[in-house]
Design a protein around this motif. Structure first.
Motif, mmCIF file in Angstrom:
data_model
loop_
_atom_site.group_PDB
_atom_site.id
_atom_site.type_symbol
_atom_site.label_atom_id
_atom_site.label_comp_id
_atom_site.label_asym_id
_atom_site.label_seq_id
_atom_site.Cartn_x
_atom_site.Cartn_y
_atom_site.Cartn_z
ATOM 1 N N MET A 1 1.414 -0.827 -5.866
ATOM 2 C CA MET A 1 2.858 -1.045 -5.910
ATOM 3 C C MET A 1 3.194 -2.255 -5.043
ATOM 4 O O MET A 1 2.955 -2.245 -3.832
ATOM 5 N N ILE A 2 3.712 -3.297 -5.667
ATOM 6 C CA ILE A 2 4.120 -4.495 -4.934
ATOM 7 C C ILE A 2 5.624 -4.420 -4.693
ATOM 8 O O ILE A 2 6.405 -4.236 -5.633
ATOM 9 N N VAL A 3 6.021 -4.536 -3.435
ATOM 10 C CA VAL A 3 7.437 -4.531 -3.058
ATOM 11 C C VAL A 3 7.797 -5.956 -2.653
ATOM 12 O O VAL A 3 7.286 -6.468 -1.659
ATOM 13 N N ARG A 4 8.658 -6.573 -3.412
ATOM 14 C CA ARG A 4 8.994 -7.983 -3.197
ATOM 15 C C ARG A 4 10.441 -8.128 -2.739
ATOM 16 O O ARG A 4 11.348 -7.557 -3.347
ATOM 17 N N ALA B 1 9.263 -0.314 1.619
ATOM 18 C CA ALA B 1 7.810 -0.295 1.432
ATOM 19 C C ALA B 1 7.163 0.856 2.196
ATOM 20 O O ALA B 1 6.265 1.538 1.685
ATOM 21 N N LEU B 2 7.612 1.086 3.414
ATOM 22 C CA LEU B 2 7.053 2.171 4.222
ATOM 23 C C LEU B 2 7.333 3.529 3.588
ATOM 24 O O LEU B 2 6.464 4.414 3.561
ATOM 25 N N GLU B 3 8.535 3.709 3.077
ATOM 26 C CA GLU B 3 8.900 4.984 2.469
ATOM 27 C C GLU B 3 8.080 5.236 1.201
ATOM 28 O O GLU B 3 7.629 6.357 0.950
ATOM 29 N N ILE B 4 7.888 4.205 0.404
ATOM 30 C CA ILE B 4 7.072 4.351 -0.808
ATOM 31 C C ILE B 4 5.630 4.687 -0.438
ATOM 32 O O ILE B 4 4.990 5.537 -1.062
ATOM 33 N N ALA B 5 5.114 4.033 0.593
ATOM 34 C CA ALA B 5 3.725 4.252 1.008
ATOM 35 C C ALA B 5 3.487 5.691 1.445
ATOM 36 O O ALA B 5 2.394 6.231 1.256
ATOM 37 N N ARG B 6 4.496 6.318 2.026
ATOM 38 C CA ARG B 6 4.339 7.708 2.467
ATOM 39 C C ARG B 6 4.029 8.638 1.298
ATOM 40 O O ARG B 6 3.369 9.661 1.471
ATOM 41 N N GLY B 7 4.514 8.292 0.124
ATOM 42 C CA GLY B 7 4.253 9.116 -1.045
ATOM 43 C C GLY B 7 3.041 8.668 -1.839
ATOM 44 O O GLY B 7 2.744 9.231 -2.897
ATOM 45 N N ARG B 8 2.342 7.651 -1.322
ATOM 46 C CA ARG B 8 1.171 7.135 -2.028
ATOM 47 C C ARG B 8 -0.048 7.177 -1.101
ATOM 48 O O ARG B 8 -0.438 8.246 -0.663
ATOM 49 N N SER B 9 -0.608 6.048 -0.782
ATOM 50 C CA SER B 9 -1.846 6.016 0.007
ATOM 51 C C SER B 9 -1.610 6.047 1.509
ATOM 52 O O SER B 9 -2.550 6.203 2.291
ATOM 53 N N GLY B 10 -0.349 5.849 1.927
ATOM 54 C CA GLY B 10 -0.066 5.799 3.354
ATOM 55 C C GLY B 10 -0.436 4.471 3.985
ATOM 56 O O GLY B 10 -0.604 4.378 5.203
ATOM 57 N N ARG B 11 -0.536 3.424 3.167
ATOM 58 C CA ARG B 11 -0.900 2.102 3.681
ATOM 59 C C ARG B 11 0.046 1.038 3.132
ATOM 60 O O ARG B 11 0.416 1.070 1.963
#
Length: 229
Positions: free
Chosen positions: A127-130, A172-182
């Motif tokens: 997931m790219i957050v631009r 980006a941080l919030e999305i990462a929490r629901g994915r790989s955590g990175r």
């Protein structure tokens, strides 16, 4: 309360793509109200501008927007401030859609359809957050002129503020929490002050809002290579 979708087909392949997307929308949400308006070259042809004030205002009132594509060779000689792409930028800025989410996912059935080798794309899920409403696209001053020595030049200013970097970083941080955590933050801090500023601000935001998320940094050139390794 009935929800409303604003359809902006745009130019080129836009009308064809949005027509098919609209069919799906009407199947899964048959009660949604559909409105349409012009943007890009189609709006130039009808109204003389790529985005009218009325269309922008309506876009801010509806529940969702389905946008196709803008631009094409027909409008290549239009002045830059009236080009079709200015309509797209006007929507971004006018609606303050600051975080662009660009998922890259490879379906198993399409692994061998890629121009990249199977071992490079199999299992791909990024997931790219631009950041979408600041930086070089919107910075001032910008222009094409002649300097005091009579030399013609072109220039664009890249500017980010701390609040602008913070809000997209938090997304980006919030999305990462629901994915790989990175999260990997990408910029050009080695040669650009705005890149150095970006890295510093992202690091600061992560200290406050990044619990449970690992943050790393990478230069844009290296990132482009790593994406296909």
């Amino acid at each position: 309360m009935k929800q409303t979708l604003l359809l902006l087909p745009g130019d080129g392949i836009g009308p064809e793509v949005t027509a098919e997307a609209l069919r799906i929308c009407q199947l899964v949400a048959p009660d949604i109200a559909i409105e349409d308006a012009l943007v890009g070259g189609a709006s130039i042809d009808r109204h003389g501008v790529p985005l009218t004030d009325e269309t922008l205002a309506r876009a801010g009132e509806v529940d969702a927007i389905l946008l196709g594509a803008v631009g094409g060779p027909k409008w290549k000689d239009v002045s830059r401030d009236k080009r079709p792409e200015a309509g797209l930028l006007g929507l971004r800025k006018g609606l303050d859609v600051f975080a662009n989410l660009r998922p890259a996912y490879c379906f198993g059935a399409l692994v061998d359809a890629s121009s990249l080798k199977r071992d490079r794309v199999e299992g791909l899920d990024i997931m790219i957050v631009r950041e979408l409403t600041s930086g070089v696209y919107f910075g001032e001053p910008r222009g094409i002129d002649t300097d005091e020595n009579g030399v013609r030049r072109g220039y664009d200013m890249s500017i980010y503020t701390a609040p602008e970097v913070e809000r997209v970083t938090r997304v980006a941080l919030e999305i990462a929490r629901g994915r790989s955590g990175r999260v990997c933050s990408v910029e050009k801090s080695n040669v650009m002050e705005s890149g150095q500023f970006w890295r510093e601000e992202v690091t600061t935001v992560h200290k406050t809002y990044g619990e449970g998320v690992e943050l790393s940094h990478m230069l844009a050139d290296a990132c482009a290579m790593e994406l296909v390794r």
